[in-house]
Write an enzyme that holds these catalytic residues in place. Structure first.
Site, PDB file in Angstrom:
ATOM      1  N   ASP A 188      31.151 -29.677 -15.658  1.00 25.28           N
ATOM      2  CA  ASP A 188      30.227 -29.760 -14.519  1.00 25.28           C
ATOM      3  C   ASP A 188      28.823 -30.163 -14.996  1.00 25.28           C
ATOM      4  OD1 ASP A 188      31.087 -29.269 -11.895  1.00 25.28           O
ATOM      5  OD2 ASP A 188      31.213 -27.112 -12.212  1.00 25.28           O
ATOM      6  N   THR A 228      37.633 -28.098  -8.749  1.00 26.24           N
ATOM      7  CA  THR A 228      37.653 -27.340  -9.996  1.00 26.24           C
ATOM      8  C   THR A 228      39.072 -26.946 -10.414  1.00 26.24           C
ATOM      9  OG1 THR A 228      35.529 -26.447  -9.400  1.00 26.24           O
ATOM     10  CG2 THR A 228      36.727 -25.235 -11.036  1.00 26.24           C
TER      11      THR A 228
END
Ligand SMILES: [Mg+2]
Length: 196
Positions: free
Chosen positions: A45, A132
């Site tokens: 991320d 995710t």
């Protein structure tokens, strides 16, 4: 119209996709060293956001980028000594931004921490890893970047590192090349290889 912007956005998303792919390859290693199951997502991320912010600024000058992450936690980790998460972040980002210092990477991440501007000013918005769970499972996720003008998206780029251009391939079978989708309002939608 938007030629410079779309080229910059495509390059940014391609670089971010490469960072995510590199973190995914070392996922078990990062997990084990950091002793934390979620650490690979944190690294990917932050790395994705850092390189998108960096490429947009290199190509377009100052931009407003509204994104999900900030560098507060990793700055804290770095200042308290050796950190496996910071090391993994540096290693992944260096693939596409070889001379970046930790401080430059943290600053780039924080350039994405801006609030949407008021009124009709244009800004960029990024989800550095959209999906995710897909990322952690080795299935589908995207690096999602868009430019908003007067409240409406004018261009968007999706990097899908595990998605085959051949849609007959099952989506849970990660593709070694990946796909890139980009669209410009009023002009069209295109697909390409993410690595090309
Ligand atoms: Mg996300």
């Amino acid at each position: 119209m938007f030629d410079r912007e779309i080229e910059a956005a495509k390059e940014a998303v391609r670089h971010a996709s490469r960072v995510c792919r590199a973190v995914k390859r070392k996922l078990e290693e990062v997990r084990a060293i950091a002793k934390d199951d979620k650490s690979p997502v944190t690294v990917a991320d932050l790395g994705s956001q850092a390189v998108v912010a960096h490429v947009l600024e290199e190509e377009l000058g100052h931009v407003v980028l509204v994104a999900e992450e900030d560098a507060k936690t990793v700055r804290g980790m770095a200042s308290s000594g050796a950190s496996p998460i910071v090391d993994a972040l540096l290693e992944a980002v260096h693939l596409v931004w070889p001379d970046a210092t930790a401080e430059q990477i943290f600053d780039a991440i924080d350039r994405g921490g801006q609030e949407p501007p008021s009124g009709s000013n244009a800004f960029w918005t990024l989800d550095p890893i959209d999906g995710t769970k897909g990322f952690l499972r080795g299935e589908q996720y995207a690096v999602s970047l868009a430019r908003i003008e007067r409240g409406a998206p004018t261009l968007g780029v999706l990097g899908c590192p595990n998605l085959a251009l051949d849609k007959k391939k099952p989506p849970n079978d990660p593709d070694p090349v990946g796909s890139l989708y980009f669209a410009v309002h009023g002009q069209g939608l295109w697909e390409a290889r993410v690595g090309a």
